[in-house]
Design a protein around this motif. Structure first.
Motif, PDB file in Angstrom:
ATOM      1  N   HIS A  30       0.831  -1.135   0.071  1.00  0.00           N
ATOM      2  CA  HIS A  30       0.026  -0.065  -0.101  1.00  0.00           C
ATOM      3  C   HIS A  30       0.856   1.346  -0.093  1.00  0.00           C
ATOM      4  O   HIS A  30       0.499   2.298  -0.690  1.00  0.00           O
ATOM      5  CB  HIS A  30      -1.013   0.170   1.272  1.00  0.00           C
TER       6      HIS A  30
ATOM      7  N   ALA B 223       1.566   2.208  -3.564  1.00  0.00           N
ATOM      8  CA  ALA B 223       0.564   3.045  -4.151  1.00  0.00           C
ATOM      9  C   ALA B 223       0.376   4.698  -3.555  1.00  0.00           C
ATOM     10  O   ALA B 223       0.055   5.678  -4.349  1.00  0.00           O
ATOM     11  CB  ALA B 223      -0.801   2.490  -4.043  1.00  0.00           C
TER      12      ALA B 223
ATOM     13  N   ILE C 105      -3.461   7.542 -11.930  1.00  0.00           N
ATOM     14  CA  ILE C 105      -3.962   6.103 -11.404  1.00  0.00           C
ATOM     15  C   ILE C 105      -4.085   5.047 -12.248  1.00  0.00           C
ATOM     16  O   ILE C 105      -3.978   4.014 -11.937  1.00  0.00           O
ATOM     17  CB  ILE C 105      -5.336   6.546 -10.633  1.00  0.00           C
TER      18      ILE C 105
ATOM     19  N   ALA D 178      -2.594   1.639 -11.083  1.00  0.00           N
ATOM     20  CA  ALA D 178      -3.536   0.295 -11.451  1.00  0.00           C
ATOM     21  C   ALA D 178      -2.744  -0.737 -12.080  1.00  0.00           C
ATOM     22  O   ALA D 178      -2.721  -1.894 -11.819  1.00  0.00           O
ATOM     23  CB  ALA D 178      -4.693   0.561 -12.028  1.00  0.00           C
TER      24      ALA D 178
ATOM     25  N   HIS E  99      -3.778  -4.366 -10.790  1.00  0.00           N
ATOM     26  CA  HIS E  99      -5.466  -4.823 -10.268  1.00  0.00           C
ATOM     27  C   HIS E  99      -6.140  -4.962 -11.363  1.00  0.00           C
ATOM     28  O   HIS E  99      -5.959  -4.663 -12.535  1.00  0.00           O
ATOM     29  CB  HIS E  99      -5.589  -3.232  -9.732  1.00  0.00           C
TER      30      HIS E  99
ATOM     31  N   THR F 148      -8.517   0.126  -7.965  1.00  0.00           N
ATOM     32  CA  THR F 148      -7.498   1.013  -7.375  1.00  0.00           C
ATOM     33  C   THR F 148      -8.170   2.355  -6.970  1.00  0.00           C
ATOM     34  O   THR F 148      -7.584   2.826  -5.941  1.00  0.00           O
ATOM     35  CB  THR F 148      -6.664   1.442  -8.662  1.00  0.00           C
ATOM     36  N   TYR F 149      -9.121   2.629  -7.638  1.00  0.00           N
ATOM     37  CA  TYR F 149      -9.728   4.090  -7.067  1.00  0.00           C
ATOM     38  C   TYR F 149     -10.391   3.708  -5.834  1.00  0.00           C
ATOM     39  O   TYR F 149     -10.542   4.691  -4.756  1.00  0.00           O
ATOM     40  CB  TYR F 149     -10.819   4.354  -8.004  1.00  0.00           C
TER      41      TYR F 149
ATOM     42  N   THR G 136      -9.630   1.609  -3.407  1.00  0.00           N
ATOM     43  CA  THR G 136      -8.862   1.488  -2.246  1.00  0.00           C
ATOM     44  C   THR G 136      -8.129   2.804  -1.931  1.00  0.00           C
ATOM     45  O   THR G 136      -7.869   2.901  -0.872  1.00  0.00           O
ATOM     46  CB  THR G 136      -7.815   0.280  -2.478  1.00  0.00           C
ATOM     47  N   TYR G 137      -7.569   3.484  -2.836  1.00  0.00           N
ATOM     48  CA  TYR G 137      -6.869   4.576  -2.796  1.00  0.00           C
ATOM     49  C   TYR G 137      -7.299   6.047  -3.220  1.00  0.00           C
ATOM     50  O   TYR G 137      -6.479   6.717  -3.310  1.00  0.00           O
ATOM     51  CB  TYR G 137      -5.329   4.295  -3.541  1.00  0.00           C
TER      52      TYR G 137
END
Length: 378
Positions: A323, A326, A336, A340, A345, A351-352, A354-355
């Motif tokens: 993490h 990222a 992003i 990703a 991913h 990705t969006y 999660t982060y």
């Protein structure tokens, strides 16, 4: 009151007690016999014309079905979910052998078959599926597991539906469980530096690959000199599988597929320094164990020792080092879409979700910018 149509077409009605049902807002239900001769119902038709059109369509499909085909579908519909799944799973040739198939098999053995295994295919309806999902929730099954279980059940039932064993789509309109990931915990750079200084050298190199290149644990355990295809490019094409304890294909990818990521200078130097102390194997692997490969068990033991010696920050675990990659990339303006791809991913939505809070365009930053713009305009 049900309105009967031509012989064999079925009927439609409103299941309400309104004085003038033709003018009330409730929707129509149709009742008919499918190609297997079993009585069925479908709900949600807004008008009589819609109900009649659907009944006509079903009747035409039934008349067009050859008797031999109808008999084959009837026999298939008599199979239980357990019996059908035993022949269905071996046919899933595109399914990942060591992860997805194992997950589906576990879902079948632990959840699906104990609850639905003895139910005949032709008796499965949307209500049956929804009740099964409700029971998972009541029994405290985690939301992530619910998603995985429903995905497997849905695949089995849709396959049976396409082959005629289940006349009406049993998952149409069923709202599946949604997994909402908890906000990830990210270690500070200070904690990472301390961890690298006290961790076992094998674990330290694994952490370096996760922090610097965004590798998953298994991918970092497979760190290999031969994967350096340019001074600043590292090719990821395998992992040391957690259960098999040997090299295996990447998650979400077929055998032979790979991804390439930027190799920071500090990571390359860490690999080179490790090689000076411990020569790589003939195949180029840097980490190894008694079985020949650096396994999850070895990693787990060393992580426990590290966290005992250096208690982690709140919520931080071994995967948190990935993490950090990222966080570092997104907070420094990396697109992003690139992050990703580097993290492999399955979709950019993952990705969006999660982060999102780490992106430069986060809601907090947007609020500050918009607020400043409003005051400037005033």
């Amino acid at each position: 009151m049900a309105r009967q149509l031509a012989r064999g077409m079925g009927s439609f009605f409103k299941d309400c007690s309104c004085v003038k049902p033709a003018r009330c807002p409730h929707r129509y239900t149709i009742r008919f016999r499918d190609a297997l001769g079993k009585q069925r119902e479908e709900r949600g038709f807004t008008s009589q014309d819609d109900a009649i059109e659907r009944l006509s369509q079903l009747y035409a499909e039934k008349k067009a079905t050859a008797p031999s085909v109808a008999e084959a579908r009837r026999e298939l519909g008599q199979q239980t979910i357990r019996e059908y799944s035993e022949t269905w799973l071996p046919r899933q040739r595109r399914m990942a052998e060591y992860s997805t198939k194992e997950n589906v098999l576990s879902s079948l053995n632990v959840h699906i078959n104990p609850a639905l295994g003895s139910r005949k295919l032709n008796s499965v309806t949307q209500t049956v599926v929804e009740q099964f999902l409700d029971d998972l929730e009541v029994n405290g099954v985690g939301r992530g597991n619910q998603v995985s279980i429903f995905r497997g059940l849905k695949s089995i039932l849709l396959d049976a539906h396409e082959k005629g064993g289940i006349p009406s789509n049993p998952v149409k309109g069923v709202q599946g469980p949604e997994y909402v990931r908890d906000r990830v915990s990210i270690p500070t750079l200070g904690y990472i530096e301390k961890a690298l200084s006290v961790a076992h050298e094998d674990l330290a190199l694994e952490i370096t690959m996760m922090v610097g290149c965004g590798l998953r644990n298994g991918e970092a355990r497979a760190v290999n000199l031969n994967n350096i295809v340019a001074d600043d490019v590292y090719r990821v094409h395998e992992q040391i599988h957690a259960r098999l304890n040997r090299p295996a294909k990447l998650k979400h990818r077929k055998v032979g597929e790979f991804r390439e990521i930027h190799l920071p200078r500090a990571v390359r130097e860490a690999m080179e320094k490790f090689t000076e102390r411990h020569a790589a194997t003939s195949e180029g692997y840097l980490l190894r164990g008694p079985s020949g490969y650096y396994t999850q068990g070895m990693e787990h033991y060393r992580v426990q020792k590290l966290f005992k010696q250096l208690p982690p920050e709140e919520g931080v675990g071994m995967y948190s080092f990935r993490h950090f990659f990222a966080s570092n990339a997104l907070s420094n303006g990396m697109p992003i879409t690139d992050v990703a791809e580097w993290m492999d991913h399955k979709s950019i939505e993952e990705t969006y979700r999660t982060y999102r809070h780490l992106m430069p365009g986060s809601i907090t930053k947007a609020a500050r910018i918009l607020d400043a713009g409003l005051w400037d305009a005033a």
